[in-house]
Design a protein around this motif. Structure first.
Motif, mmCIF file in Angstrom:
data_model
loop_
_atom_site.group_PDB
_atom_site.id
_atom_site.type_symbol
_atom_site.label_atom_id
_atom_site.label_comp_id
_atom_site.label_asym_id
_atom_site.label_seq_id
_atom_site.Cartn_x
_atom_site.Cartn_y
_atom_site.Cartn_z
ATOM 1 N N GLY A 50 -19.100 96.876 -15.063
ATOM 2 C CA GLY A 50 -18.603 95.988 -16.110
ATOM 3 C C GLY A 50 -19.516 95.958 -17.318
ATOM 4 N N GLU A 51 -18.906 95.882 -18.475
ATOM 5 C CA GLU A 51 -19.666 95.824 -19.721
ATOM 6 C C GLU A 51 -20.510 94.556 -19.745
ATOM 7 O OE1 GLU A 51 -18.798 95.681 -24.492
ATOM 8 O OE2 GLU A 51 -17.363 96.702 -23.171
ATOM 9 N N ARG A 65 -28.114 76.541 9.440
ATOM 10 C CA ARG A 65 -26.776 76.154 9.897
ATOM 11 C C ARG A 65 -26.888 75.500 11.274
ATOM 12 N NH1 ARG A 65 -22.999 77.402 5.671
ATOM 13 N NH2 ARG A 65 -24.108 78.927 4.401
ATOM 14 N N ALA A 66 -25.988 74.582 11.556
ATOM 15 C CA ALA A 66 -25.915 73.936 12.866
ATOM 16 C C ALA A 66 -24.861 74.656 13.702
ATOM 17 C CB ALA A 66 -25.552 72.457 12.700
ATOM 18 N N PHE A 67 -25.147 74.819 14.995
ATOM 19 C CA PHE A 67 -24.243 75.521 15.905
ATOM 20 C C PHE A 67 -23.749 74.571 16.976
ATOM 21 C CE2 PHE A 67 -26.749 78.656 13.767
ATOM 22 C CZ PHE A 67 -25.841 79.652 13.515
ATOM 23 N N PRO A 68 -22.506 74.743 17.445
ATOM 24 C CA PRO A 68 -21.572 75.791 17.040
ATOM 25 C C PRO A 68 -21.213 75.659 15.558
ATOM 26 C CG PRO A 68 -20.507 74.231 18.547
ATOM 27 C CD PRO A 68 -21.938 73.830 18.437
ATOM 28 N N TYR A 69 -20.979 76.823 14.940
ATOM 29 C CA TYR A 69 -20.692 76.888 13.509
ATOM 30 C C TYR A 69 -19.294 77.466 13.300
ATOM 31 C CZ TYR A 69 -20.913 77.874 8.591
ATOM 32 O OH TYR A 69 -20.634 77.903 7.246
ATOM 33 N N THR A 70 -18.509 76.828 12.458
ATOM 34 C CA THR A 70 -17.154 77.289 12.170
ATOM 35 C C THR A 70 -17.156 78.171 10.935
ATOM 36 O OG1 THR A 70 -16.200 75.303 13.131
ATOM 37 C CG2 THR A 70 -14.799 76.554 11.638
ATOM 38 N N VAL A 71 -16.690 79.399 11.099
ATOM 39 C CA VAL A 71 -16.523 80.326 9.976
ATOM 40 C C VAL A 71 -15.104 80.146 9.463
ATOM 41 C CG1 VAL A 71 -16.494 82.751 9.256
ATOM 42 C CG2 VAL A 71 -18.193 81.956 10.926
ATOM 43 N N ALA A 72 -14.969 79.438 8.368
ATOM 44 C CA ALA A 72 -13.651 79.126 7.820
ATOM 45 C C ALA A 72 -13.361 79.880 6.536
ATOM 46 C CB ALA A 72 -13.543 77.627 7.559
ATOM 47 N N MET A 73 -14.393 80.476 5.915
ATOM 48 C CA MET A 73 -14.190 81.184 4.653
ATOM 49 C C MET A 73 -15.093 82.395 4.557
ATOM 50 S SD MET A 73 -16.900 80.976 2.277
ATOM 51 C CE MET A 73 -16.173 80.951 0.675
ATOM 52 N N MET A 74 -14.670 83.307 3.705
ATOM 53 C CA MET A 74 -15.459 84.489 3.384
ATOM 54 C C MET A 74 -15.393 84.657 1.873
ATOM 55 S SD MET A 74 -16.554 85.772 6.340
ATOM 56 C CE MET A 74 -16.696 87.546 6.464
ATOM 57 N N GLU A 75 -16.331 85.424 1.337
ATOM 58 C CA GLU A 75 -16.340 85.704 -0.091
ATOM 59 C C GLU A 75 -16.652 87.179 -0.316
ATOM 60 O OE1 GLU A 75 -19.509 83.104 -1.463
ATOM 61 O OE2 GLU A 75 -20.957 84.756 -1.352
ATOM 62 N N ARG A 76 -16.363 87.631 -1.535
ATOM 63 C CA ARG A 76 -16.752 88.980 -1.926
ATOM 64 C C ARG A 76 -16.982 88.997 -3.430
ATOM 65 N NH1 ARG A 76 -11.401 92.798 -1.099
ATOM 66 N NH2 ARG A 76 -9.962 91.631 -2.429
ATOM 67 N N HIS A 77 -17.693 90.037 -3.869
ATOM 68 C CA HIS A 77 -18.062 90.183 -5.266
ATOM 69 C C HIS A 77 -17.541 91.533 -5.768
ATOM 70 C CE1 HIS A 77 -20.501 86.679 -4.515
ATOM 71 N NE2 HIS A 77 -21.017 87.304 -3.464
ATOM 72 N N PRO A 78 -16.435 91.537 -6.511
ATOM 73 C CA PRO A 78 -15.802 92.793 -6.898
ATOM 74 C C PRO A 78 -16.589 93.633 -7.907
ATOM 75 C CG PRO A 78 -14.615 90.927 -7.841
ATOM 76 C CD PRO A 78 -15.649 90.371 -6.922
ATOM 77 N N PHE A 79 -17.530 93.025 -8.625
ATOM 78 C CA PHE A 79 -18.230 93.773 -9.668
ATOM 79 C C PHE A 79 -19.673 94.108 -9.348
ATOM 80 C CE2 PHE A 79 -15.137 91.167 -12.281
ATOM 81 C CZ PHE A 79 -14.196 92.174 -12.333
ATOM 82 N N GLY A 80 -20.142 93.784 -8.132
ATOM 83 C CA GLY A 80 -21.525 94.108 -7.836
ATOM 84 C C GLY A 80 -21.879 93.957 -6.373
ATOM 85 N N GLY A 145 -23.338 88.787 -15.312
ATOM 86 C CA GLY A 145 -22.580 89.314 -16.432
ATOM 87 C C GLY A 145 -21.204 88.691 -16.519
ATOM 88 N N PRO A 146 -20.449 89.084 -17.515
ATOM 89 C CA PRO A 146 -19.120 88.503 -17.717
ATOM 90 C C PRO A 146 -18.136 88.901 -16.623
ATOM 91 C CG PRO A 146 -19.535 90.257 -19.310
ATOM 92 C CD PRO A 146 -20.792 90.077 -18.532
#
Length: 165
Positions: A50-51, A65-80, A145-146
């Motif tokens: 990206g420019e 984190r405290a366990f048991p831990y619930t994985v309810a979401m994930m993320e990703r970074h499309p530009f890096g 970046g932008p």
């Protein structure tokens, strides 16, 4: 209802679909500074697009984190890509998932020892930083970046990590 996740050891081969394991690999070692320093060279590559994009270096301080831990979401970074390298020599967990039609599939959980970091490839689904047992600091290399470089996905049916062991 939650689905239980097992924890795998973090190895180069097992983690390859998601990025690179960063650790002192003897195959990459070379001596520098008159033989006084061992350099473990080229362990991972930052990948940004990206420019106006830049590679930046940060310190993240993760709360345990405290366990048991619930994985309810994930993320990703499309530009890096995004790398995490621990500073405190404490084990931590790495949670990743393959892309399934624009959303994350079932997560995989890896145990990193306190001397292993990871470099998530660009656009790889992962869970936010998961410190275990104590507050832990990490060197994080990522993109500045932008553009919107964060995509989040929330599972309809979460997953559970029963313990950090």
């Amino acid at each position: 209802m939650s689905r239980i996740l097992s924890i795998e050891p973090l190895t180069q081969d097992a983690f390859a679909p998601f990025g690179t394991v960063i650790e002192a690999d003897p195959a990459s070692m070379r001596y520098i500074n008159g033989g006084n320093t061992e350099r473990f060279h080229g362990l991972a590559r930052a990948d940004v697009t990206g420019e106006g994009a830049n590679v930046i270096i940060n310190i993240f301080r993760g709360q345990p984190r405290a366990f048991p831990y619930t994985v309810a979401m994930m993320e990703r970074h499309p530009f890096g890509s995004q790398s995490f390298s621990p500073l405190d020599d404490r084990p931590w967990l790495v949670v990743v998932a393959e892309d399934e039609g624009g959303r994350p599939g079932a997560p995989r959980v890896f145990r990193a020892n306190g001397r292993q970091g990871v470099n998530y490839g660009r656009n790889v689904w992962h869970h936010p930083l998961m410190s275990v047992g104590a507050v832990s600091d990490f060197i994080v290399v990522d993109r500045e970046g932008p553009g919107n470089n964060l995509e989040e996905y929330f599972y309809e049916e979460p997953f559970v990590i029963e313990s950090a062991s």
